[in-house]
Motif scaffolding. Sequence first.
Motif, PDB file in Angstrom:
ATOM      1  N   TYR A 196      -4.643  -6.547  -9.721  1.00  0.00           N
ATOM      2  CA  TYR A 196      -4.730  -5.155  -9.882  1.00  0.00           C
ATOM      3  C   TYR A 196      -4.224  -4.204  -8.518  1.00  0.00           C
ATOM      4  O   TYR A 196      -3.897  -3.352  -8.239  1.00  0.00           O
ATOM      5  N   ALA A 197      -4.931  -5.367  -7.455  1.00  0.00           N
ATOM      6  CA  ALA A 197      -4.933  -5.002  -5.811  1.00  0.00           C
ATOM      7  C   ALA A 197      -3.755  -4.960  -5.596  1.00  0.00           C
ATOM      8  O   ALA A 197      -3.303  -4.111  -5.148  1.00  0.00           O
ATOM      9  N   GLU A 198      -2.750  -6.441  -6.458  1.00  0.00           N
ATOM     10  CA  GLU A 198      -1.544  -5.906  -5.891  1.00  0.00           C
ATOM     11  C   GLU A 198      -0.590  -5.126  -6.119  1.00  0.00           C
ATOM     12  O   GLU A 198       0.226  -4.690  -5.539  1.00  0.00           O
ATOM     13  N   LEU A 199      -0.905  -4.785  -7.829  1.00  0.00           N
ATOM     14  CA  LEU A 199       0.189  -4.289  -7.882  1.00  0.00           C
ATOM     15  C   LEU A 199      -0.188  -1.984  -7.639  1.00  0.00           C
ATOM     16  O   LEU A 199       0.974  -1.813  -7.435  1.00  0.00           O
ATOM     17  N   LEU A 200      -1.222  -2.669  -7.333  1.00  0.00           N
ATOM     18  CA  LEU A 200      -1.636  -0.668  -6.554  1.00  0.00           C
ATOM     19  C   LEU A 200      -1.075  -0.434  -5.334  1.00  0.00           C
ATOM     20  O   LEU A 200      -0.482   0.197  -5.050  1.00  0.00           O
ATOM     21  N   GLU A 201      -1.049  -1.618  -4.581  1.00  0.00           N
ATOM     22  CA  GLU A 201      -0.336  -1.650  -2.759  1.00  0.00           C
ATOM     23  C   GLU A 201       1.268  -1.823  -3.229  1.00  0.00           C
ATOM     24  O   GLU A 201       1.461  -1.173  -2.736  1.00  0.00           O
ATOM     25  N   GLU A 202       1.575  -2.747  -4.053  1.00  0.00           N
ATOM     26  CA  GLU A 202       3.196  -2.946  -4.341  1.00  0.00           C
ATOM     27  C   GLU A 202       3.456  -1.666  -4.773  1.00  0.00           C
ATOM     28  O   GLU A 202       4.529  -1.190  -4.693  1.00  0.00           O
ATOM     29  N   SER A 232     -15.276  -8.898  -2.664  1.00  0.00           N
ATOM     30  CA  SER A 232     -14.711  -8.832  -1.510  1.00  0.00           C
ATOM     31  C   SER A 232     -13.579  -8.290  -1.770  1.00  0.00           C
ATOM     32  O   SER A 232     -12.773  -7.786  -0.597  1.00  0.00           O
ATOM     33  N   LEU A 233     -12.786  -9.079  -2.504  1.00  0.00           N
ATOM     34  CA  LEU A 233     -11.195  -8.753  -2.804  1.00  0.00           C
ATOM     35  C   LEU A 233     -11.045  -7.780  -3.036  1.00  0.00           C
ATOM     36  O   LEU A 233     -10.099  -6.018  -2.789  1.00  0.00           O
ATOM     37  N   ALA A 234     -12.016  -6.103  -4.019  1.00  0.00           N
ATOM     38  CA  ALA A 234     -11.802  -4.899  -4.663  1.00  0.00           C
ATOM     39  C   ALA A 234     -11.742  -4.380  -3.162  1.00  0.00           C
ATOM     40  O   ALA A 234     -11.131  -3.601  -2.680  1.00  0.00           O
ATOM     41  N   ASP A 235     -12.850  -5.070  -1.901  1.00  0.00           N
ATOM     42  CA  ASP A 235     -12.898  -4.030  -1.307  1.00  0.00           C
ATOM     43  C   ASP A 235     -11.832  -4.032   0.306  1.00  0.00           C
ATOM     44  O   ASP A 235     -11.941  -2.361   0.693  1.00  0.00           O
ATOM     45  N   SER A 236     -11.436  -4.904   0.075  1.00  0.00           N
ATOM     46  CA  SER A 236     -10.022  -5.102   1.234  1.00  0.00           C
ATOM     47  C   SER A 236      -9.174  -3.798   0.447  1.00  0.00           C
ATOM     48  O   SER A 236      -7.727  -3.995   1.401  1.00  0.00           O
ATOM     49  N   CYS A 237      -8.898  -3.924  -0.890  1.00  0.00           N
ATOM     50  CA  CYS A 237      -7.708  -2.702  -0.762  1.00  0.00           C
ATOM     51  C   CYS A 237      -8.050  -1.582  -1.353  1.00  0.00           C
ATOM     52  O   CYS A 237      -9.035  -0.699  -1.210  1.00  0.00           O
ATOM     53  N   LYS A 238      -7.364  -0.798  -0.008  1.00  0.00           N
ATOM     54  CA  LYS A 238      -7.360   0.180   0.590  1.00  0.00           C
ATOM     55  C   LYS A 238      -7.222   1.458  -0.904  1.00  0.00           C
ATOM     56  O   LYS A 238      -7.941   2.537  -0.673  1.00  0.00           O
ATOM     57  N   LYS A 239      -6.843   1.289  -1.831  1.00  0.00           N
ATOM     58  CA  LYS A 239      -6.462   2.110  -2.956  1.00  0.00           C
ATOM     59  C   LYS A 239      -7.530   2.163  -3.503  1.00  0.00           C
ATOM     60  O   LYS A 239      -7.864   2.841  -4.507  1.00  0.00           O
TER      61      LYS A 239
END
Length: 331
Positions: A196-202, A232-239
Amino acid sequence: MGFGGGDPEALMRDFLRELGGCAVIDGGLATELEANGADLNDPLWSAKCLISSPHLIRKVHLDYLEAGANIIITSSYQATIQGFESRGFSAEESEALLQKSAEIACEARDIFYKGCSKGFENHNETKKHTVLVAASIGSYGAYLADGSEYSGEYSKEMTLEKLKNFHRRRVEVLAESGADLIAFETIPNKLEAQAYAELLEENNTRTPAWFSFNSKDGVNVVSGDSLIECASLADSCKKVVAIGINCTPPRFIQGLILSIRKVTKKPILIYPNSGERYDAEKKEWVTSTGVTDEDFVSYVRVWCEAGACLIGGCCRTTPNTIRGISKVLQK
């Protein structure tokens, strides 16, 4: 309406400040659809009503708004393009059904606002509060419709790229649906959170998101992955503008909030289930294992003191539960 442009984290803080520091999330959708006569014994679960009875979805959204919800979650948790295509719908028709889930929630919000201007009984002040629509995205396990979102074990067989490819178009459609937020719900393992985090960033997704995990032991997420690592992974995602827990028994929530607080300063959201156990083989809830609305609501002050600022209910909670939460938070 709602978040629009600007810094999403600042907008979330402003939203919470407008509400006095805490917001009310709605409660169980499928529970109420069934109470209103829907038959959800189907791989699509509540998403089946997008096809057969969208008026019931709208009614349930309205019931939660009238109960005091500030955030309503769309009926797209188990709605996937792949699931609709297996029913004979084209890709375009499947995407339209995803879009429809957000449209129904936005329609309910509009109806509610119009009702507020005329004055719902005991809800004359609600018109001053922003209502947000959160577009639900359930895990790959929810698509499997075999209870896998309560174990997350499929992560052993899936790759990161496979999960990203499964979710990619669905995320794109719901991000452009008119919803204010994307609610990644009942995340059972770290791999899917990473996807999810990578999709939001990409995709450079403009619609902000929340990540909500589930736990069955009060320590880790249901797959056994570390909750602290997932948070922590979720926290690192700016989205991501909020992080939390859903579809987890109330007795575990306080400890899970304290764990999440160790790794994030973002708002913490929690919307537990009733505490009832789900039997994946029978596809039903074991009712003798839950708590009453009164017991559920009695936890709210403790959850606030622990650090939660967005509070609602998940499976088997009702508008009565949400009304009780709203009353506690108003005090």
